[in-house]
Design a protein around this motif. Structure first.
Motif, PDB file in Angstrom:
ATOM      1  N   UNK A 170       0.994 -39.546   7.492  1.00 51.76           N
ATOM      2  CA  UNK A 170       0.638 -38.256   6.894  1.00 51.76           C
ATOM      3  C   UNK A 170       1.734 -37.765   5.960  1.00 51.76           C
ATOM      4  N   UNK A 171       2.979 -37.941   6.359  1.00 57.33           N
ATOM      5  CA  UNK A 171       4.095 -37.467   5.550  1.00 57.33           C
ATOM      6  C   UNK A 171       4.199 -38.241   4.236  1.00 57.33           C
ATOM      7  N   UNK A 172       4.047 -39.550   4.305  1.00 57.97           N
ATOM      8  CA  UNK A 172       4.116 -40.374   3.090  1.00 57.97           C
ATOM      9  C   UNK A 172       2.953 -40.048   2.159  1.00 57.97           C
ATOM     10  N   UNK A 173       1.755 -39.866   2.724  1.00 54.24           N
ATOM     11  CA  UNK A 173       0.595 -39.518   1.905  1.00 54.24           C
ATOM     12  C   UNK A 173       0.832 -38.202   1.172  1.00 54.24           C
ATOM     13  N   UNK A 174       1.454 -37.261   1.862  1.00 54.93           N
ATOM     14  CA  UNK A 174       1.725 -35.941   1.257  1.00 54.93           C
ATOM     15  C   UNK A 174       2.806 -36.039   0.179  1.00 54.93           C
ATOM     16  N   UNK A 175       3.902 -36.704   0.513  1.00 58.53           N
ATOM     17  CA  UNK A 175       5.054 -36.720  -0.378  1.00 58.53           C
ATOM     18  C   UNK A 175       4.805 -37.508  -1.659  1.00 58.53           C
ATOM     19  N   UNK A 176       4.191 -38.675  -1.539  1.00 61.07           N
ATOM     20  CA  UNK A 176       4.088 -39.572  -2.686  1.00 61.07           C
ATOM     21  C   UNK A 176       2.702 -39.617  -3.330  1.00 61.07           C
ATOM     22  N   UNK A 177       1.671 -39.291  -2.561  1.00 62.10           N
ATOM     23  CA  UNK A 177       0.308 -39.380  -3.091  1.00 62.10           C
ATOM     24  C   UNK A 177      -0.357 -38.004  -3.193  1.00 62.10           C
ATOM     25  N   UNK A 178       0.401 -36.960  -2.904  1.00 65.03           N
ATOM     26  CA  UNK A 178      -0.089 -35.578  -2.982  1.00 65.03           C
ATOM     27  C   UNK A 178      -1.392 -35.413  -2.206  1.00 65.03           C
ATOM     28  N   UNK A 179      -1.436 -36.052  -1.031  1.00 61.81           N
ATOM     29  CA  UNK A 179      -2.639 -36.076  -0.210  1.00 61.81           C
ATOM     30  C   UNK A 179      -2.332 -35.504   1.170  1.00 61.81           C
ATOM     31  N   UNK A 180      -3.095 -34.509   1.590  1.00 62.74           N
ATOM     32  CA  UNK A 180      -2.882 -33.878   2.886  1.00 62.74           C
ATOM     33  C   UNK A 180      -3.981 -34.245   3.875  1.00 62.74           C
ATOM     34  N   UNK A 181      -3.636 -34.184   5.162  1.00 60.20           N
ATOM     35  CA  UNK A 181      -4.611 -34.429   6.220  1.00 60.20           C
ATOM     36  C   UNK A 181      -5.294 -33.124   6.599  1.00 60.20           C
ATOM     37  N   UNK A 182      -6.614 -33.175   6.773  1.00 62.02           N
ATOM     38  CA  UNK A 182      -7.391 -32.001   7.137  1.00 62.02           C
ATOM     39  C   UNK A 182      -8.280 -32.332   8.336  1.00 62.02           C
ATOM     40  N   UNK A 183      -8.128 -31.635   9.460  1.00 61.87           N
ATOM     41  CA  UNK A 183      -8.986 -31.876  10.623  1.00 61.87           C
ATOM     42  C   UNK A 183     -10.434 -31.517  10.296  1.00 61.87           C
ATOM     43  N   UNK A 184     -11.368 -32.285  10.834  1.00 61.87           N
ATOM     44  CA  UNK A 184     -12.786 -32.027  10.614  1.00 61.87           C
ATOM     45  C   UNK A 184     -13.575 -32.582  11.796  1.00 61.87           C
ATOM     46  N   UNK A 195     -18.902 -29.692   3.960  1.00 59.07           N
ATOM     47  CA  UNK A 195     -17.515 -29.374   3.657  1.00 59.07           C
ATOM     48  C   UNK A 195     -16.917 -30.368   2.674  1.00 59.07           C
ATOM     49  N   UNK A 196     -17.175 -31.645   2.898  1.00 63.11           N
ATOM     50  CA  UNK A 196     -16.644 -32.694   2.021  1.00 63.11           C
ATOM     51  C   UNK A 196     -17.260 -32.590   0.631  1.00 63.11           C
ATOM     52  N   UNK A 197     -18.574 -32.456   0.562  1.00 60.50           N
ATOM     53  CA  UNK A 197     -19.257 -32.392  -0.730  1.00 60.50           C
ATOM     54  C   UNK A 197     -18.876 -31.143  -1.525  1.00 60.50           C
ATOM     55  N   UNK A 198     -18.646 -30.035  -0.817  1.00 66.22           N
ATOM     56  CA  UNK A 198     -18.225 -28.804  -1.512  1.00 66.22           C
ATOM     57  C   UNK A 198     -16.852 -28.995  -2.148  1.00 66.22           C
ATOM     58  N   UNK A 199     -15.949 -29.668  -1.434  1.00 66.47           N
ATOM     59  CA  UNK A 199     -14.600 -29.900  -1.967  1.00 66.47           C
ATOM     60  C   UNK A 199     -14.664 -30.789  -3.211  1.00 66.47           C
ATOM     61  N   UNK A 200     -15.470 -31.856  -3.128  1.00 62.33           N
ATOM     62  CA  UNK A 200     -15.589 -32.780  -4.253  1.00 62.33           C
ATOM     63  C   UNK A 200     -16.264 -32.087  -5.440  1.00 62.33           C
ATOM     64  N   UNK A 201     -17.332 -31.347  -5.182  1.00 66.74           N
ATOM     65  CA  UNK A 201     -18.046 -30.660  -6.260  1.00 66.74           C
ATOM     66  C   UNK A 201     -17.147 -29.662  -6.975  1.00 66.74           C
TER      67      UNK A 201
END
Length: 450
Positions: A170-184, A195-201
């Motif tokens: 999770x830390x590497x994804x955030x730091x280098x790929x600007x990607x965060x983990x989201x519980x669902x 929720x997923x489709x709204x974020x993408x849209x």
């Protein structure tokens, strides 16, 4: 232009899911001087034995290997495009960068032969830090805002509430790929899909509204999405008054009436002897992004171009500014491609097998928790008109458990026959999109090879 990618990770078994603490990066990495961490040279994975767990105790816990030679980050893009183009003669559109970003995140979670194959096919260095910095640079470049174009780049990892991925991942994804983990809660498919489709849209400005449906979320534990949306206006726009009907040679014997645009201005251009084709660079406002159009001189010359894509980059470097009379068809089409077999042919095999290893995603990974890639699907679309371009793409990668001349003279570029094009970030030289226009009158297409 939109590029979107998602991984759906299916696993049997459960564990606790923890929200990533905001201080994770500092706690995990410490000061910037402590950002190193990788694995020893990779080898063939050993056979799995009963009651054996697949946790890698050295996962990200040893010193980095010495930096290797600079990787060829184009190799994957050209090879992927060539293999898809050889499947048929129809229109196609891919987002090499979108797929590559998604696979890069997946590679961060892999070990052993699984990671080794991904790394080799993607053309990555052995040095993990070098790869992370490379993608961090690419993402930073794409996220720079400008009033001259629209580019939205977003990544997210959705994690089932019962899953327990490693915090280092999770830390590497955030730091280098600007990607965060989201519980669902994937056990509530209607709510999760919305929720997923709204974020993408939202990120794609409504271009893609139904990336996933309820069935796609069955048994999902982790889903990695990368969304890229770009809308650019031509630096030299086509005059709408010059737009008119003309004939496009779909084949030497079949012509179709299509709408052609025309503009005459200074462009970077070259006549390629190697490909017997004309190569034209059409910049968008701001000059950060450009579309390159490769038009063969003969009606049957495009296969020669596509066969030699690996050698196209040196030809693109030969462009010189010229006065060019450009005639290009308006086109708007969508494309769906199943890329499982293509990736296998390129050398990504272990990730699809029961013995795949992704300990960064599923901590422990006992025999009942093994993850493997089940499918890779990309949905794309593009629209090119007098003002500019909009393109969009969605890539899905699902993982399941094992069960489951002089300037005054000027030149002419007449794209009235099948041609190849690509859209590139000129700063990082990354290929956002590659495609072929075989028939501008068609609006959709599909490539299915599994």
């Amino acid at each position: 232009m939109i590029s979107r990618i998602y991984f759906a990770l299916f696993v049997v078994g459960s564990a606790l899911c923890q929200q990533i603490d905001p201080n994770t990066l500092f706690n995990v990495f410490g000061s910037p001087s402590n950002y190193a961490g990788s694995v020893a040279p990779l080898a063939q994975a050993t056979p799995v034995r009963p009651n054996e767990t697949l946790t890698d105790p050295d996962y990200w816990d040893v010193d980095e290997l010495p930096a290797a030679a600079v990787a060829d980050y184009d190799k994957f893009d050209w090879t992927l495009t060539k293999r898809v183009s050889s499947s048929s003669e129809a229109n196609f559109l891919l987002s090499p960068l979108g797929l590559k970003l998604a696979l890069a995140i997946l590679t961060e979670a892999a070990t052993g032969l699984t990671r080794s194959e991904l790394q080799s096919v993607l053309g990555f260095e052995m040095d993990r830090v070098a790869v992370r910095r490379k993608f961090s640079t690419i993402i930073d470049s794409l996220q720079k805002q400008s009033p001259q174009y629209i580019l939205n780049l977003g990544s997210k990892i959705y994690v089932e509430n019962t899953a327990h991925p490693r915090q280092m991942f999770a830390a590497i994804a955030h730091q280098f790929y600007k990607t965060d983990l989201t519980p669902i809660d994937f056990h509530n498919p209607p709510v999760a899909a919305k929720s997923i489709n709204d974020w993408v849209a939202n990120l794609t400005q409504g271009r893609i509204t139904d990336l996933v449906n309820q069935d796609d979320l069955e048994n999902v534990v982790v889903m990695i999405l990368n969304t890229l949306y770009f809308k650019g206006s031509w630096r030299h726009q086509f005059n709408p008054n010059s737009t008119k009907q003309g004939s496009f040679y779909v084949t030497p014997k079949l012509q179709k009436p299509v709408t052609f645009m025309n503009v005459k201005d200074k462009f970077f251009f070259t006549e390629s002897t190697k490909f017997d084709a004309k190569i034209l660079r059409m910049p968008y406002l701001g000059y950060k992004f450009s579309m390159y159009v490769v038009v063969p001189n003969s009606l049957t010359g495009l296969p020669r171009v596509l066969e030699g894509l690996a050698e196209l980059r040196p030809e693109m470097d030969l462009l010189q500014e010229r006065l060019v009379d450009v005639t290009l068809p308006k086109f708007h089409f969508e494309f769906s491609s199943h890329l499982d077999s293509v990736l296998r042919e390129m050398g990504v095999r272990q990730a699809f097998e029961d013995t795949a290893s992704f300990p960064g995603i599923a901590r422990g990974q006992s025999l009942q928790q093994r993850l493997r890639v089940s499918k890779v699907l990309q949905r794309s679309g593009i629209e090119v008109n007098e003002l500019g371009s909009i393109a969009y793409s969605a890539t899905e990668i699902s993982l399941v458990n094992k069960f489951g001349e002089d300037d005054e003279a000027g030149v002419e570029v007449l794209a009235n026959k099948p041609f190849f094009f690509l859209i590139q970030d000129e700063t990082t030289r990354q290929l956002l999109f590659t495609g072929r226009v075989s028939d501008p009158s068609l609006v959709d297409g599909a490539f299915k090879k599994q």
